[in-house]
Each structure stands twice: as structure tokens, then as C-alpha cells.
Design a protein around this motif. Structure first.
Motif, short mmCIF file in Angstrom:
data_model
loop_
_atom_site.label_atom_id
_atom_site.label_comp_id
_atom_site.label_asym_id
_atom_site.label_seq_id
_atom_site.Cartn_x
_atom_site.Cartn_y
_atom_site.Cartn_z
N ILE A 1 -44.96 55.19 78.13
CA ILE A 1 -44.26 55.38 76.87
C ILE A 1 -43.30 54.21 76.63
CG2 ILE A 1 -44.49 57.86 76.75
CD1 ILE A 1 -41.72 58.17 77.91
N ILE A 2 -43.16 53.87 75.37
CA ILE A 2 -42.24 52.81 74.96
C ILE A 2 -41.12 53.50 74.20
CG2 ILE A 2 -41.92 50.79 73.50
CD1 ILE A 2 -45.24 51.58 75.15
N LEU A 3 -39.90 53.26 74.66
CA LEU A 3 -38.72 53.89 74.08
C LEU A 3 -37.84 52.84 73.40
CD1 LEU A 3 -37.78 56.05 77.20
CD2 LEU A 3 -38.98 56.83 75.16
N SER A 4 -37.01 53.30 72.47
CA SER A 4 -36.00 52.42 71.90
C SER A 4 -35.07 51.97 73.03
CB SER A 4 -35.22 53.15 70.81
OG SER A 4 -34.61 54.32 71.34
N LEU A 5 -34.33 50.90 72.81
CA LEU A 5 -33.49 50.35 73.86
C LEU A 5 -32.47 51.35 74.38
CD1 LEU A 5 -33.00 47.84 75.55
CD2 LEU A 5 -31.39 47.06 73.82
N ASP A 6 -32.01 52.27 73.54
CA ASP A 6 -31.06 53.28 74.00
C ASP A 6 -31.75 54.43 74.74
OD1 ASP A 6 -32.24 54.75 71.95
OD2 ASP A 6 -30.42 54.88 70.73
N LYS B 1 -33.52 56.85 73.55
CA LYS B 1 -33.48 58.15 72.85
C LYS B 1 -34.69 58.41 71.97
CE LYS B 1 -28.49 58.38 72.92
NZ LYS B 1 -27.26 58.45 72.15
N LYS B 2 -35.41 57.36 71.55
CA LYS B 2 -36.51 57.55 70.61
C LYS B 2 -37.80 56.98 71.19
CE LYS B 2 -37.98 56.38 65.95
NZ LYS B 2 -37.72 55.53 64.79
N GLU B 3 -38.86 57.80 71.18
CA GLU B 3 -40.17 57.30 71.61
C GLU B 3 -40.79 56.50 70.47
OE1 GLU B 3 -44.51 59.05 72.74
OE2 GLU B 3 -42.79 60.05 73.68
N ILE B 4 -41.16 55.26 70.77
CA ILE B 4 -41.73 54.36 69.77
C ILE B 4 -43.25 54.41 69.81
CG2 ILE B 4 -41.86 51.96 68.98
CD1 ILE B 4 -39.02 53.23 68.82
N ALA B 5 -43.82 54.43 71.01
CA ALA B 5 -45.28 54.42 71.17
C ALA B 5 -45.64 55.00 72.52
CB ALA B 5 -45.81 53.00 71.03
N PRO C 1 -43.68 45.93 67.00
CA PRO C 1 -42.83 45.06 66.19
C PRO C 1 -41.83 44.33 67.10
CG PRO C 1 -42.73 47.34 65.42
CD PRO C 1 -43.51 47.33 66.68
N PRO C 2 -41.39 43.15 66.72
CA PRO C 2 -40.39 42.44 67.53
C PRO C 2 -39.16 43.31 67.75
CG PRO C 2 -41.25 41.00 65.82
CD PRO C 2 -41.79 42.38 65.54
N GLY C 3 -38.60 43.25 68.95
CA GLY C 3 -37.41 44.02 69.27
C GLY C 3 -37.27 44.25 70.75
N ASP C 4 -36.25 44.99 71.11
CA ASP C 4 -35.95 45.32 72.51
C ASP C 4 -36.34 46.77 72.76
OD1 ASP C 4 -34.81 42.80 73.08
OD2 ASP C 4 -32.96 43.43 72.08
N TYR C 5 -37.00 47.00 73.90
CA TYR C 5 -37.54 48.32 74.22
C TYR C 5 -37.35 48.62 75.70
CZ TYR C 5 -40.09 47.51 69.86
OH TYR C 5 -40.43 47.25 68.56
N ILE C 6 -37.73 49.84 76.08
CA ILE C 6 -37.77 50.26 77.48
C ILE C 6 -39.16 50.82 77.75
CG2 ILE C 6 -36.90 51.89 79.20
CD1 ILE C 6 -34.19 51.75 77.78
#
Length: 132
Positions: free
Chosen positions: A63-68, A70-74, A89-94
Motif C-alpha cells: 500500500i502507498i500512503l500519504s506522507l503523514d 493517514k490516507k491510502e493513495i494506492a 503523481p509526483p509527491g512524497d509517500y510511504i
């Protein structure tokens, strides 16, 4: 005076267009390999080490999460060799794996990463299923 009105109207239309264009930056790609393994080999009662299998990758979606966090992106499932790839999309993830404690039984270290437009970010993930 007419030039000033034309300039003002042009600015009103160009500002939203430039904002829209920046939101549509070309995606980048995340790729990597998921490895399912125990942290140490298990010794059977007769003293021989057990054979470690790769496991079923579909049981452990990445799973790909927002940097904080809290939100699952993909979410993506690795192929039969443990490889995964997806556009983001370009950005920072976890990067994390489904089933981590406290709700699950999988141990893995979440890994931050950055996606840049038209670039590939490689992040491999090792997980310990706790099976001994």
C-alpha cells in the motif's frame, strides 16, 4: 486604457490555466520487489533448517500512503516473482504492506519515498510474516 483592460483579462484567464497545468504534471513510477521471509530460519525437531517459501504475494498487498500515513493513495499486488510497479503523481509517500500490527500479523518497516515526474523510484520491501 484598452491595453490595460486586455492585460487584466489576459491575467484572469492565464492564472487559472497555469494552476491547472501544474496539477497535471506527468506521473512518475514506483517499482520494487516484495520479499516474504522469516527473520531467521526455523530449525525442525530433527535439527535441519526448514525450507522458506516465498509465500503467496496476493496475500500481502503493498500500500502507498500519504506522507503523514493517514490516507491510502494506492494498492498494488506483486507478481509471482514479488515485483511490483505503478504510476503515481509526483509527491512524497510511504510504502507499507497490508496486515502490519496492531491489526495484522505482518512485520515490515514502512519506507518513505519521493516520486518525481517521469522518473522511477525503486523501493524494495522485506516482510516477516511471523511464521516460524
Amino acid at each position: 486604457m484598452m491595453r490595460l483592460k486586455c492585460l487584466a483579462l489576459a491575467c484572469l484567464f492565464l492564472v487559472p490555466i497555469s494552476c491547472f497545468a501544474s496539477d497535471n504534471a506527468a506521473p512518475g513510477f514506483l517499482e520494487g520487489r516484495l520479499r516474504i521471509l522469516p527473520l531467521r530460519e526455523v530449525e525442525l525437531a530433527d535439527g535441519t533448517p526448514s525450507k522458506v517459501s516465498a509465500g503467496n504475494y496476493s496475500d500481502y498487498p503493498v500500500i502507498i500512503l500519504s506522507l503523514d500515513g493517514k490516507k491510502e493513495i494506492a494498492r498494488v499486488t506483486a507478481d509471482g516473482n514479488g515485483n511490483y510497479r505503478l504510476a503515481l503523481p509526483p509527491g512524497d509517500y510511504i510504502l507499507d504492506v497490508q496486515g502490519r500490527p496492531p491489526k495484522g500479523h505482518v512485520r515490515a518497516k514502512p519506507q518513505p519515498f519521493t516520486i518525481t515526474s517521469n522518473q522511477i523510484a525503486r523501493v524494495d520491501m522485506d516482510i516477516d510474516t511471523g511464521i516460524r
